[in-house]
Write a protein that holds these residues in place. Structure first.
Motif, PDB file in Angstrom:
ATOM      1  N   LYS A 175      42.508  39.523  38.501  1.00 54.30           N
ATOM      2  CA  LYS A 175      44.423  38.573  37.717  1.00 54.30           C
ATOM      3  C   LYS A 175      43.996  39.131  36.757  1.00 54.30           C
ATOM      4  O   LYS A 175      45.334  40.272  35.731  1.00 54.30           O
ATOM      5  N   LEU A 178      44.719  43.037  36.274  1.00 57.11           N
ATOM      6  CA  LEU A 178      45.955  43.290  36.291  1.00 57.11           C
ATOM      7  C   LEU A 178      47.704  43.373  35.586  1.00 57.11           C
ATOM      8  O   LEU A 178      48.165  44.028  34.492  1.00 57.11           O
TER       9      LEU A 178
ATOM     10  N   MET B   1      51.859  35.554  42.633  1.00 55.52           N
ATOM     11  CA  MET B   1      50.688  36.863  41.669  1.00 55.52           C
ATOM     12  C   MET B   1      49.501  36.917  42.665  1.00 55.52           C
ATOM     13  O   MET B   1      49.693  37.676  42.655  1.00 55.52           O
ATOM     14  N   GLU B   2      48.995  35.757  42.806  1.00 60.39           N
ATOM     15  CA  GLU B   2      47.354  36.151  43.833  1.00 60.39           C
ATOM     16  C   GLU B   2      47.942  36.141  45.416  1.00 60.39           C
ATOM     17  O   GLU B   2      47.150  36.996  45.294  1.00 60.39           O
ATOM     18  N   ILE B   5      48.344  40.024  44.459  1.00 53.59           N
ATOM     19  CA  ILE B   5      46.988  40.520  44.211  1.00 53.59           C
ATOM     20  C   ILE B   5      46.109  40.950  46.328  1.00 53.59           C
ATOM     21  O   ILE B   5      46.014  41.602  46.078  1.00 53.59           O
ATOM     22  N   LEU B   6      46.531  39.655  46.794  1.00 55.04           N
ATOM     23  CA  LEU B   6      45.755  39.780  47.853  1.00 55.04           C
ATOM     24  C   LEU B   6      46.220  40.628  48.979  1.00 55.04           C
ATOM     25  O   LEU B   6      46.051  41.109  49.572  1.00 55.04           O
TER      26      LEU B   6
END
Lengths: 182, 180
Positions: A175, A178, B1-2, B5-6
């Protein structure tokens, strides 16, 4: 754990039945290829390494002993070693930015979606490449291949609790990377 | 956000190998022979033996090299501190001490013999040789204080007028025998 059908296929493969090993190849080669590809970021090299992973597994099937681990754990272990060997012997490394975008299959309906997907994939791949090897393995196995922490623990030969901790750190670091990327 | 990403990570599952490669690779794999288990075990055994042998040779070379360097180039390897030369020197000193002790022992024994003989002579002819007896009485002190090289038997020989007496002749013979 191995189901009965897979157990009998593995036993036949141990006995030298090439067709049985062909079934194992059909079941696992895509995920092993993906694992290798995300680590080397080059299609031809990933194909070559994946082929050698299965060749190694097939040639050594005679000494395979079922210890209750999934067959994929053996393949992942061979793949990890092959990737390490690959980086050890290869002096020059490819810049992930120079990769041919055509290597990633397009499944999006519109051109815009496709471009967006390509961009996202390239960004994530770039970030993954910057993680240390252990974190890369865990991210790919846990979030791409969706293996359980216990399965990853068996593959990486670490306690499950350690895998959970490493998984947390790996995703946190990914994270952060990114966020840093433009 | 997470979640993004996932989701992106999960979307990476769409990456698949080229179908032509897959067919070709599968065909090649299944055409290649499987290595027999016994052959693999033998190969593993020899590989492990080779590794072990190389390790042992390495340790021997390392120890030998270290010892050689230590003995040859070490600043501590002074001639005076060399254990072998020290031992040789000590042995030499030891043997010379032994020789001296043997000499002392020999001289002591001969002195004892002389004294015994003199005492015997005194017992044989105490009256016949008063002059010789007198000289012999004072002799032990002289014998003890003089070295064997300097104490001559002539000192004890009876040269009086009465030397023709058989007893005195006997004393002279004994003293000459001792001197020999």
């Amino acid at each position: 754990m191995l189901d009965d059908e897979e157990k009998s296929i593995i036993e036949r493969a141990i006995g030298g039945d090439a067709l049985a090993f062909g079934l194992l190849y059909d079941k696992y080669h895509e995920q092993i290829y993906r694992f290798v590809y995300l680590k080397v970021s080059h299609r031809e090299e990933a194909e070559d390494i994946t082929h050698h992973v299965f060749l190694n597994a097939w040639q050594n099937m005679g000494t395979y002993r079922d210890k209750g681990f999934p067959f994929s754990s053996l393949l992942y272990q061979i793949a990890r070693n092959k990737v390490i060997d690959h980086y050890r012997t290869k002096k020059t490394t490819l810049d992930i930015e120079d990769l041919n975008e055509a290597e990633i299959p397009r499944h999006e309906s519109t051109v815009e979606d496709s471009l967006h997907f390509q961009f996202q994939v390239t960004t994530v791949k770039t970030a993954i490449k910057q993680l240390k090897q252990e974190y890369q393995d865990i991210i790919i196995m846990r979030y791409v291949e969706e293996l359980t922490p216990s399965e990853i623990a068996r593959i990486l030969k670490k306690p499950e609790t350690t895998i959970r901790v490493l998984q947390h750190r790996a995703i946190k670091q990914l994270k952060a990377l990114l966020n840093e990327l433009p | 956000m997470e979640n993004d990403i996932l989701t992106t990570l999960r979307s990476l599952k769409q990456i698949t190998p080229d179908s032509a490669y897959t067919k070709h690779s599968r065909m090649l794999l299944l055409a290649s022979p499987q290595v027999p288990a016994t052959e693999q075990r033998v190969s593993t055994f020899f590989r492990l033996s080779a590794i072990l042998g190389a390790g042992v040779i390495g340790i021997v070379i390392l120890l030998g090299g270290t010892t050689y360097i230590n003995e040859t180039y070490s600043p501590l390897a002074l001639e005076g501190l060399n254990q072998r030369s020290l031992t040789a020197e000590a042995d030499e000193i030891n043997s010379s001490i032994e020789i001296t002790l043997e000499t002392i022992d020999y001289l002591d024994t001969s002195n004892q013999m002389t004294l015994t003989k003199i005492a015997e002579i005194q017992n044989i002819a105490p009256v016949a040789a008063p002059a010789a007896s007198l000289r012999l009485m004072s002799a032990p002190a002289e014998v003890a204080t003089t070295t064997p090289e300097t104490a001559s038997v002539d000192t004890f020989l009876i040269d009086s007028d009465s030397a023709e007496v058989p007893a005195e002749r006997q004393i002279n013979d004994i003293l000459e025998q001792i001197a020999q």
